[in-house]
Design an enzyme around this catalytic site. Structure first.
Site, PDB file in Angstrom:
ATOM      1  N   ARG A  92       0.805  -1.234   0.000  1.00  0.00           N
ATOM      2  CA  ARG A  92       0.000   0.000   0.000  1.00  0.00           C
ATOM      3  C   ARG A  92       0.837   1.281   0.000  1.00  0.00           C
ATOM      4  O   ARG A  92       0.555   2.193  -0.768  1.00  0.00           O
ATOM      5  CB  ARG A  92      -1.019  -0.003   1.125  1.00  0.00           C
ATOM      6  CG  ARG A  92      -0.447   0.033   2.501  1.00  0.00           C
ATOM      7  CD  ARG A  92      -1.539   0.014   3.526  1.00  0.00           C
ATOM      8  NE  ARG A  92      -2.160  -1.288   3.600  1.00  0.00           N
ATOM      9  CZ  ARG A  92      -3.438  -1.483   3.868  1.00  0.00           C
ATOM     10  NH1 ARG A  92      -4.234  -0.464   4.057  1.00  0.00           N
ATOM     11  NH2 ARG A  92      -3.916  -2.688   3.967  1.00  0.00           N
ATOM     12  N   THR A  93       1.876   1.327   0.816  1.00  0.00           N
ATOM     13  CA  THR A  93       2.656   2.565   0.859  1.00  0.00           C
ATOM     14  C   THR A  93       3.373   2.792  -0.464  1.00  0.00           C
ATOM     15  O   THR A  93       3.404   3.904  -0.993  1.00  0.00           O
ATOM     16  CB  THR A  93       3.649   2.535   2.031  1.00  0.00           C
ATOM     17  OG1 THR A  93       2.916   2.329   3.235  1.00  0.00           O
ATOM     18  CG2 THR A  93       4.412   3.843   2.145  1.00  0.00           C
ATOM     19  N   LYS A 120      23.094  -4.925   5.950  1.00  0.00           N
ATOM     20  CA  LYS A 120      22.170  -3.881   5.525  1.00  0.00           C
ATOM     21  C   LYS A 120      22.890  -2.548   5.288  1.00  0.00           C
ATOM     22  O   LYS A 120      22.593  -1.826   4.364  1.00  0.00           O
ATOM     23  CB  LYS A 120      21.065  -3.713   6.549  1.00  0.00           C
ATOM     24  CG  LYS A 120      20.052  -4.823   6.425  1.00  0.00           C
ATOM     25  CD  LYS A 120      19.041  -4.763   7.523  1.00  0.00           C
ATOM     26  CE  LYS A 120      18.150  -5.990   7.455  1.00  0.00           C
ATOM     27  NZ  LYS A 120      17.378  -6.183   8.655  1.00  0.00           N
ATOM     28  N   ARG A 142      12.137   2.964   2.154  1.00  0.00           N
ATOM     29  CA  ARG A 142      11.651   2.181   3.294  1.00  0.00           C
ATOM     30  C   ARG A 142      12.717   1.149   3.635  1.00  0.00           C
ATOM     31  O   ARG A 142      13.257   0.499   2.746  1.00  0.00           O
ATOM     32  CB  ARG A 142      10.343   1.472   2.961  1.00  0.00           C
ATOM     33  CG  ARG A 142      10.057   0.378   4.008  1.00  0.00           C
ATOM     34  CD  ARG A 142       8.676  -0.115   3.984  1.00  0.00           C
ATOM     35  NE  ARG A 142       7.728   0.902   4.377  1.00  0.00           N
ATOM     36  CZ  ARG A 142       6.452   0.626   4.645  1.00  0.00           C
ATOM     37  NH1 ARG A 142       6.013  -0.603   4.567  1.00  0.00           N
ATOM     38  NH2 ARG A 142       5.624   1.581   4.984  1.00  0.00           N
ATOM     39  N   HIS A 170       7.308   7.021  10.504  1.00  0.00           N
ATOM     40  CA  HIS A 170       6.581   6.816   9.245  1.00  0.00           C
ATOM     41  C   HIS A 170       5.787   8.111   9.056  1.00  0.00           C
ATOM     42  O   HIS A 170       4.582   8.153   9.247  1.00  0.00           O
ATOM     43  CB  HIS A 170       5.668   5.596   9.402  1.00  0.00           C
ATOM     44  CG  HIS A 170       5.072   5.078   8.123  1.00  0.00           C
ATOM     45  ND1 HIS A 170       5.148   5.735   6.927  1.00  0.00           N
ATOM     46  CD2 HIS A 170       4.387   3.933   7.865  1.00  0.00           C
ATOM     47  CE1 HIS A 170       4.526   5.032   5.990  1.00  0.00           C
ATOM     48  NE2 HIS A 170       4.060   3.930   6.536  1.00  0.00           N
TER      49      HIS A 170
HETATM   50  N1  ASP Z   1       3.315  -2.112   6.137  1.00  0.00           N
HETATM   51  C1  ASP Z   1       2.947  -2.072   4.779  1.00  0.00           C
HETATM   52  C2  ASP Z   1       2.920  -0.654   4.259  1.00  0.00           C
HETATM   53  O1  ASP Z   1       2.791   0.299   4.969  1.00  0.00           O
HETATM   54  C3  ASP Z   1       1.609  -2.645   4.568  1.00  0.00           C
HETATM   55  C4  ASP Z   1       1.329  -3.060   3.187  1.00  0.00           C
HETATM   56  O2  ASP Z   1       2.245  -3.144   2.403  1.00  0.00           O
HETATM   57  O3  ASP Z   1       0.181  -3.287   2.851  1.00  0.00           O
HETATM   58  O4  ASP Z   1       3.056  -0.453   3.087  1.00  0.00           O
HETATM   59  N1  ASP Z   2       1.953  -0.037   7.327  1.00  0.00           N
HETATM   60  C1  ASP Z   2       2.465   0.440   8.563  1.00  0.00           C
HETATM   61  C2  ASP Z   2       3.964   0.426   8.617  1.00  0.00           C
HETATM   62  O1  ASP Z   2       4.580   0.144   7.638  1.00  0.00           O
HETATM   63  C3  ASP Z   2       1.883  -0.257   9.719  1.00  0.00           C
HETATM   64  C4  ASP Z   2       2.169  -1.699   9.802  1.00  0.00           C
HETATM   65  O2  ASP Z   2       2.908  -2.238   8.989  1.00  0.00           O
HETATM   66  O3  ASP Z   2       1.653  -2.284  10.732  1.00  0.00           O
HETATM   67  O4  ASP Z   2       4.530   0.738   9.619  1.00  0.00           O
END
Ligand code: ASP
Ligand code: ASP
Length: 345
Positions: A92-93, A120, A142, A170
């Site tokens: 999603r991000t 890393k 990220r 974040h």
């Molecule tokens: N932690 C992931 C993000 O923030 C969650 C995901 O990829 O859906 O992108």
């Molecule tokens: N998507 C958010 C993150 O990347 C929250 C999660 O992953 O739980 O931090």
């Protein structure tokens, strides 16, 4: 063009009275609103002043209208190159940043280097130096290690945006959460916000605590003692280990994902136990304010930290709004940082 010094005096029309042009005029209307970011990079919300945060949110709010049009394309980043460098997997991000860059007209490249074979640190710096030679303008990163975005920003000449570094920050998540709250409640100031769950491993919690405090909300953290960071008493927030009690009167309940991949050892007795005490269900939610809204940064563990019926209830859940606001906030950040780039026009 307004110089960096005059920023705090920049004022945008408040949301309620913001009138947006449509059609061909929207481009010039948006271009006139671009906020000039006070720093070269966005590593965290720490250090972002209240007036700068509000100006950025005002700008992002204007971009929501663009994202609801059929033609979502603007030219603010035309000719710019944006690299999405995701060492940690994300759907999603990463797609939110990608859409944001493309809607502003940038060329967007996605890279997901593997970190397994090298340490890393080496991978990060090698990659940064190589990338820098290709002259990107914006680098979204990220990484699983806290401090990675900051380290990278010292090695490259472009603007760096932190899309999540370890359990540190974040920032775009906190900004999109603030925009969702402002649109739901009108103002963040004075809201009682409970952030519940795995605070220990959560960069979302850290960035939200900082930004919500900057914007004048009252923050309470709720979770088992094993999932609270040491030194949380110095964060300037209330802490509760009892969800039924802690949630009382809350305007906002922000649930955090149980970050099982970051846990070495047993932090919770069992997922079932965890849900019983700290999962958000109707019974616990009934103790919150009647106007309560529920948030979750995603991805959700349904039945672990949140009941599906609560997460999917359009009357109380802001979860879909958060995703929508994510694109607008990221567009605002990218355009605002680009305005500061050395060769900006
Ligand atoms: N932690 C992931 C993000 O923030 C969650 C995901 O990829 O859906 O992108
Ligand atoms: N998507 C958010 C993150 O990347 C929250 C999660 O992953 O739980 O931090």
């Amino acid at each position: 063009m307004t110089g960096a010094d005059g920023l705090s005096s920049l004022r945008f029309a408040p949301i309620a009275s913001a009138s947006m042009d449509s059609g061909p005029n929207i481009e010039s209307s948006i271009a006139a609103r671009v906020f000039a970011f006070p720093q070269k990079h966005l590593i965290g919300v720490a250090g972002l002043s209240r007036s700068d945060a509000l100006a950025l949110l005002d700008f992002a709010d204007a971009l929501v209208a663009v994202n609801r049009q059929m033609d979502k394309k603007l030219g603010l980043l035309r000719g710019r190159t944006m690299v999405n460098l995701f060492f940690e997997s994300s759907t999603r991000t990463q797609s939110s940043f990608e859409l944001a860059g493309k809607r502003l007209g940038a060329d967007v490249v996605n890279m997901s280097p593997r970190t397994s074979s090298m340490t890393k640190g080496e991978t990060l710096i090698d990659t940064a130096v190589t990338l820098n030679a290709m002259k990107p303008d914006l680098l979204v990163v990220r990484h699983a290690s806290s401090g990675a975005a900051s380290l990278l920003s010292q090695k490259v000449s472009c603007s760096v945006i932190n899309a999540g570094d370890g359990s540190h920050e974040h920032p775009t998540q906190a900004l999109l959460d603030a925009l969702s709250l402002r649109r739901a409640f009108g103002d963040v100031e004075g809201l009682k916000v409970c952030i519940c769950g795995d605070v220990l491993h959560s960069r979302v919690a850290r960035s939200n605590v900082l930004l919500l405090q900057t914007l004048g909300a009252h923050v309470r953290l709720i979770g088992p003692p094993t999932l609270m960071p040491s030194g949380v008493d110095r964060w300037g927030v209330e802490v509760s280990h009892d969800m039924r009690h802690g949630i009382e009167g809350a305007d906002v309940v922000m649930m955090l994902r149980l970050q099982l991949e970051r846990m070495q050892g047993a932090f919770v007795p069992s997922v079932r136990e965890y849900f019983r005490f700290f999962g958000l269900d109707r019974e616990k939610l009934a103790r919150a304010s009647p106007r309560v809204k529920v948030m979750h940064p995603g991805p959700m563990n349904r039945g672990v930290e949140i009941e599906s019926g609560v997460a999917d209830d359009p009357e109380i859940s802001l979860i879909q709004d958060q995703v929508e606001m994510g694109v607008a906030v990221r567009m605002a950040i990218l355009a605002s940082l680009a305005r500061r780039l050395e060769n900006a026009q």
